[in-house]
Write an enzyme that holds these catalytic residues in place. Structure first.
Site, PDB file in Angstrom:
ATOM      1  N   HIS A  18       0.832  -1.208   0.000  1.00  0.00           N
ATOM      2  CA  HIS A  18       0.000   0.000   0.000  1.00  0.00           C
ATOM      3  C   HIS A  18       0.869   1.261   0.000  1.00  0.00           C
ATOM      4  O   HIS A  18       0.694   2.154  -0.844  1.00  0.00           O
ATOM      5  CB  HIS A  18      -0.912   0.002   1.224  1.00  0.00           C
ATOM      6  CG  HIS A  18      -1.785   1.210   1.340  1.00  0.00           C
ATOM      7  ND1 HIS A  18      -3.054   1.268   0.809  1.00  0.00           N
ATOM      8  CD2 HIS A  18      -1.569   2.431   1.899  1.00  0.00           C
ATOM      9  CE1 HIS A  18      -3.578   2.461   1.042  1.00  0.00           C
ATOM     10  NE2 HIS A  18      -2.686   3.187   1.707  1.00  0.00           N
ATOM     11  N   GLU A  19       1.802   1.322   0.948  1.00  0.00           N
ATOM     12  CA  GLU A  19       2.638   2.512   1.061  1.00  0.00           C
ATOM     13  C   GLU A  19       3.580   2.653  -0.141  1.00  0.00           C
ATOM     14  O   GLU A  19       3.936   3.772  -0.525  1.00  0.00           O
ATOM     15  CB  GLU A  19       3.442   2.478   2.365  1.00  0.00           C
ATOM     16  CG  GLU A  19       2.601   2.405   3.636  1.00  0.00           C
ATOM     17  CD  GLU A  19       1.561   3.511   3.730  1.00  0.00           C
ATOM     18  OE1 GLU A  19       1.762   4.588   3.135  1.00  0.00           O
ATOM     19  OE2 GLU A  19       0.533   3.299   4.404  1.00  0.00           O
ATOM     20  N   HIS A  22       1.901   4.776  -2.801  1.00  0.00           N
ATOM     21  CA  HIS A  22       2.055   6.216  -2.530  1.00  0.00           C
ATOM     22  C   HIS A  22       3.473   6.682  -2.854  1.00  0.00           C
ATOM     23  O   HIS A  22       3.677   7.719  -3.494  1.00  0.00           O
ATOM     24  CB  HIS A  22       1.775   6.505  -1.048  1.00  0.00           C
ATOM     25  CG  HIS A  22       0.355   6.284  -0.628  1.00  0.00           C
ATOM     26  ND1 HIS A  22      -0.717   6.768  -1.336  1.00  0.00           N
ATOM     27  CD2 HIS A  22      -0.163   5.642   0.456  1.00  0.00           C
ATOM     28  CE1 HIS A  22      -1.836   6.433  -0.709  1.00  0.00           C
ATOM     29  NE2 HIS A  22      -1.529   5.750   0.371  1.00  0.00           N
TER      30      HIS A  22
END
Length: 432
Positions: A18-19, A22
């Site tokens: 997920h990170e 980003h």
């Protein structure tokens, strides 16, 4: 111990992916990423690579990519490093006497230059001014754009205004925020496609894929690739209909008409009856004869099946989230509808007991869930920040810093309270 290790691995994979979404898009967009953190709370590991500190923190309840944003300095009193007038700091200067590092911790390094801070600006004008020579002289130093502030044993690169998240176009901000959930969906799709390629896709035709040894079907003489045409005179067309008709006769002997390589045979078999108890002690009878479904190993069908499962689980979880919000307003909300880290740990342990494929499938489900939960439109989550960005796109200007600040602060507190309540509920349920 095994459960804890599997839980930490699952958490690490899902949150890191997920990170990473980003992080990759932010870097491509020119946004500074000061920290890439897995977990919250005190750091237990950190390593600086390029501009970014990669850290692992104590509490496995999420992660974040720290992208500097001037939303939180609307009153011009907030310092990201708590540098104050009159504070003593130490400067490391480069060959051109520009500030390379600002050290906040006490240091005995003779190469460092001590000053008492008077004024500074680490975003727009990039300078630090202070008293030197025991307070006798006031001197102003230029600060490099890639200068670092050193505190708590960690170096963090300063954020010139043009590298801040809020300084970029709404398109770049939207893509950076959406990339996290998107990576979770991609991870889930890869997992489900991989499982389908490995296992094959179940064929919903009444064809036996495997006969399990020492079962009623094995003793009765069923063979792999037999096609079940009838059960007790009832025509059978799909695999599901086999199970439905076996259950219907509640363990009594059944007569099947089987097509074996073009030859029809009649085989009688008595299903095995088992008593299954759920967690509440409720008993259910289960009937089986010991046959397994046939799988198709066509790679295109496997890819289609994996993507279809990703969409199916995504739809299922999205519907659950919508129902959860409806229950809040309708008065039917209950904390048992939510699961925190303790519940995830418990379910991860159960998945691990059932083997690698089951654990992998659980990772896929968690990944879809994390992606969708982060798209909930409340300010502290990606979804809320996306709403701010879409407002900027629609009206040509961002929501005021003060509104963003207070909305984020309020929902952060509410989310922490909810998480504590859910965790306490999970622990109580576990011990009960």
């Amino acid at each position: 111990m095994q459960g804890i290790i599997v839980f930490l691995l699952v958490f690490f994979v899902v949150v890191t992916v997920h990170e990473l979404g980003h992080f990759i898009v932010a870097k491509k967009s020119g946004i500074l990423c000061q920290e890439f953190a897995i977990g919250f709370g005190p750091k237990i590991f950190h390593k600086k690579i390029g501009e970014t500190n990669f850290t692992v923190r104590l509490l496995p309840i999420g992660g974040y990519v720290k992208m500097p944003d001037n939303v939180f300095d609307f009153n011009n009193e907030v310092s990201p490093y708590d540098i104050k007038k009159g504070m003593q700091v130490f400067l490391k200067l480069d060959s051109e006497d520009k500030v390379e590092k600002i050290i906040l911790d006490k240091s005995n390094d003779v190469d460092l230059f001590p000053i008492e801070v008077n004024e500074y600006d680490l975003t727009d004008n990039l300078f630090i001014e202070g008293f030197v020579n025991s307070g006798q002289d006031l001197e102003k130093f230029s600060v490099r754009k890639d200068a670092c502030v050193v505190f708590s044993g960690m170096e963090e690169q300063i954020a010139p205004i043009e590298r801040m998240f809020s300084s970029h176009s709404w398109q770049k901000k939207f893509l950076t925020l959406f990339a996290g959930p998107l990576m979770n969906f991609i991870l889930a799709a890869i997992i489900f496609v991989g499982i389908s390629i490995s296992n094959g896709v179940p064929i919903n035709k009444a064809i036996i894929g495997k006969v399990v040894e020492n079962t009623p079907a094995y003793s009765a003489g069923f063979q792999a690739d037999d096609v079940i045409k009838e059960i007790n005179g009832v025509p059978i067309n799909t695999w599901l209909e086999i199970g439905e008709n076996i259950v219907k006769y509640e363990g009594k002997e059944i007569t099947t008409l089987v097509d074996r390589k073009g030859t029809e045979k009649i085989i009688k078999v008595t299903p095995k009856t088992e008593i299954v108890k759920d967690k509440n002690g409720n008993e259910t009878k289960k009937y089986s004869i010991g046959i397994e479904v046939k799988y198709d190993h066509n790679i295109l069908n496997s890819i289609k099946d994996g993507l279809s499962k990703t969409l199916y689980y995504g739809t299922l979880i999205f519907t659950g989230i919508v129902r959860l919000f409806v229950s809040v307003f309708s008065g039917g909300f209950n904390l048992d509808q939510l699961g925190g880290p303790v519940a995830i740990y418990e379910m991860t342990t159960e998945a691990a007991k059932n083997g690698f494929i089951t654990t992998l499938r659980w990772v896929g489900l968690l990944s879809v869930n994390l992606g969708l939960m982060n798209l909930i439109p409340i300010p502290v989550l990606d979804g809320g920040r996306i709403i701010f960005v879409l407002y900027e796109a629609a009206f040509g200007k961002p929501i005021s810093k003060k509104a963003q600040y207070y909305a984020t602060a309020i929902f952060s507190v509410l989310l922490i309270i909810l998480m504590l309540a859910v965790t306490w509920n999970d622990i109580s349920r576990l011990f009960n």
